[in-house]
Design a protein around this motif. Structure first.
Motif: not given
Length: 707
Positions: A594-603, A606-611, A616-627
């Protein structure tokens, strides 16, 4: 409690009946209520005769009235409280509500109210409770078994074993934990009344249960036919066609009901498809938390939803007298189990519809569960060796890594080893008793043969041209089976087999569509104040997460296999690979938010920080969202392998929203991302923090749902 009599044994038959009738009227809130055949006699056997009684009566006959009236009358004579051993939380909730109507003070000890145990036990010791309800599993909780049960047994007035067919190896729903009950009954004084109840026991099970209850058990058995049920079978449809038929015709069924499936994934998939096509349904499975179960049960009772799509987790004890229909997408492995499940419908209505849509995969599923429930000498030896070599108790999780047995099979094996005194459970896990264990090949071969015969009977039910109700109650050794005159074989098919092209296409499209919804948590666990967390009741709308999305379950075929390999515990922490990234974009592209996201925030992970950060960064870039960065973790938050109350306690103050993230999310919709969603509480707590920081909406997103 106060009653006018001081000793039930001294009351003549007429006075006894008058007092029992008064309590029944209070229980039912119906001044015209009358005892059914066998009820008053059973109460008299318990209260006056101090007997052991096994009641085998159809669902809706009123077995709970027997033990609540008996409890009131026994308590009036100065006896101790009643202990009701009850298998399901739904059953406990309904029994407590019924007890209150009867003027009986009741409480339970179960996995959903851990934070309230001390208060319940204090009330019990103080004499403020008339009834304590526990699950059979609770009987072997170290604290309850060692500290509470011995004192309780010394002054009990009555023991009730509900769904007593679970005691028997030959019962369709045998549970190893129930076998402990026989040991408890053997320790009771001979004049302690015992009531066992079931609606689904054939002669073999009745004999077995009566023997375990003890000598001179009185058996009260009635007719099992259900006049209100209209039975039918619609065979020959594949998985997609069955769901398409259901979507086409769910609205044809009167009232609200239950749609049963054989697996959790089927329940969740069917729920998703039906909801996509406009049907108001929810899923109810072993993965559904206690708080959600209570809410979903109430929604169904209030007719706020058309149906619950459920596994057998919704079964014994669920009480909605006007339930209008029961539909099975896939058949249970036993005609007796099927009778029990369809018995949920039509308790207080003149007519209720029951339809079975069997599947070609049913027998494979039956075989899987039958095999998983059987203990193995090889697995038992591995467990006992691991325990013998350990320096102390071993948890199930630790044993799982040592013996190579899957969690579900391991838990069932440990229960068998417990009741046969090969292992014991103490604080911290399991230890060996040193007595060893030998596979009873003859007994398990006989059980396997019974299971195979039950499965064949279910297939025979599907194909019979005889009355279906008569067929079912013959399986339960009903003394007087007769044709019902209502089922499809007696009166002809009462449903339309047509499936619209629109529903076929919509179902096929949804089945093959990538992406699964992540339902938001809506209610905080109960009793949080008892463990120092100031959260209760419904999560406020202004702190609530929106519905989220994940690519797939880890247990799914297709994408699930790739995700399972990438997210495996021993897999390296790596950036999200291209194929999984492509799936992420497909899910986002199909998401009807119903509402398109504008910002990406990650949790923070500790186990998979790179993943997680690359996601988060790739979704922000591909979707033209704020990281917007990530939440800040301020202390360890444990694992999801605890109940909901303690999971929320661990997560409650584990994160904060840093200033730069707060600035990024203020006034905007947020996509909150993580690698896996397990309990959904991390997303609930993260959404709460972000909403408090000014986010207008929070939409969870993860690579996978763990299942």
């Amino acid at each position: 409690m106060t009653e006018s009599t001081s000793n039930a044994a001294t009351i003549d038959a007429d006075e006894f009946a008058i007092q029992a009738q008064r309590i029944l009227t209070e229980l039912t809130a119906n001044p015209d209520a009358q005892f059914r055949d066998g009820q008053l006699e059973s109460i008299r056997d318990l209260v006056v005769g101090k007997k052991r009684v096994l009641v085998v009566q159809r669902t809706g006959w009123g077995k709970s009235a027997v033990y609540f009236v008996a409890t009131r009358m026994l308590r009036a004579t100065g006896t101790g409280p009643s202990l009701i051993i009850s298998p399901l939380l739904a059953l406990m909730r309904d029994q407590i509500a019924a007890a209150e109507r009867a003027g009986v003070r009741a409480a339970s000890l179960n996995s959903s109210n851990v934070t309230e145990w001390d208060t319940v036990l204090d009330d019990l010791r103080a004499g403020n409770l008339d009834v304590l309800l526990v699950s059979p599993e609770r009987l072997n909780n170290p604290q309850f078994r060692d500290e509470v049960l011995p004192r309780l047994l010394a002054f009990l007035g009555l023991i009730v074993v509900d769904e007593a067919h679970c005691i028997s190896d030959w019962g369709h729903d045998f549970r190893p934990d129930y076998r402990r009950i026989g040991h408890i009954l053997a320790e009771l004084p001979g004049n302690t009344p015992v009531l066992a109840t079931t609606a689904t026991a054939n002669s073999r099970v009745v004999t077995d249960v009566a023997e375990q209850l003890g000598q001179h058990t009185t058996v009260v058995r009635g007719e099992l036919a259900r006049d209100s049920l209209r039975l039918g079978v619609l065979p020959g449809l594949d998985a997609s066609a069955r769901i398409a038929w259901l979507s086409s015709h769910l609205g044809d069924f009167t009232g609200s009901g239950i749609i049963y499936t054989l697996t959790v994934s089927a329940a969740e998939d069917i729920t998703r498809i039906l909801r996509d096509q406009g049907h108001e349904v929810r899923s109810y499975t072993g993965r559904t938390d206690a708080e959600e179960r209570a809410e979903l049960e109430q929604q169904l009772k209030d007719n706020r939803i058309k149906a619950l799509v459920a596994t057998s987790a919704l079964g014994m004890g669920f009480d909605k007298p006007d339930l209008g229909f029961v539909i099975h997408i896939g058949a249970p492995a036993s005609a007796v189990a099927y009778y029990q499940q369809v018995g949920r419908a039509g308790r207080a209505t003149d007519s209720a519809d029951v339809l079975l849509l069997p599947g070609a995969e049913d027998q494979e599923i039956w075989n899987y569960f039958a095999t998983a429930s059987m203990p193995s000498q090889t697995d038992a030896n591995a467990v006992l060796q691991a325990l013998a070599e350990a320096d102390g108790p071993l948890s199930v999780a630790r044993l799982e890594t040592l013996v190579g047995t899957k969690r579900t099979r391991l838990q069932l094996l440990l229960k068998t080893l417990e009741v046969e005194d090969a292992v014991t459970k103490i604080k911290g896990g399991y230890i060996s008793t040193g007595r060893g264990w030998t596979y009873d090949q003859e007994r398990y071969e006989k059980v396997a043969a019974v299971r195979a015969a039950e499965a064949q009977a279910m297939l025979d039910y599907e194909s019979t041209r005889e009355c279906r109700m008569e067929f079912l109650i013959r399986q339960l050794d009903d003394p007087d089976p007769k044709p019902c005159g209502r089922c499809d074989n007696c009166a002809g098919a009462w449903w339309s087999a047509e499936i619209s092209d629109e529903n076929r296409q919509a179902t096929a499209g949804t089945l093959h569509r990538i992406g699964l919804p992540i339902d938001p948590r809506s209610t905080w666990p109960s009793g949080m104040a008892n463990i120092g967390v100031p959260l209760k009741g419904r999560i406020p709308a202004e702190e609530l997460a929106a519905e989220g999305r994940a690519i797939a379950r880890l247990s799914d075929l297709g994408q699930g296999q790739t995700l399972r390999s990438f997210l495996a515990p021993d897999a390296p922490d790596a950036e999200v690979p291209a194929q999984i990234g492509k799936w992420c974009l497909e899910v986002l592209g199909q998401w009807d938010w119903e509402i398109r996201p504008e910002v990406v925030v990650s949790v923070p992970s500790a186990r998979r920080p790179a993943t997680v950060r690359s996601l988060a960064a790739n979704l922000a870039s591909a979707g033209r969202l704020i990281d917007g960065g990530q939440l800040l973790q301020v202390h360890d938050h444990g694992t999801p392998d605890v109940n909901s109350a303690f999971r929320v306690k661990d997560l409650y103050d584990a994160f904060v929203v840093p200033p730069e993230v707060e600035e990024a999310v203020a006034g905007k919709a947020v996509l909150l991302v993580d690698d896996e969603v397990v309990s959904r509480w991390t997303m609930a707590i993260g959404a709460r923090l972000l909403r408090q920081a000014g986010a207008t909406a929070v939409l969870p997103f993860a690579l996978a749902l763990r299942a």
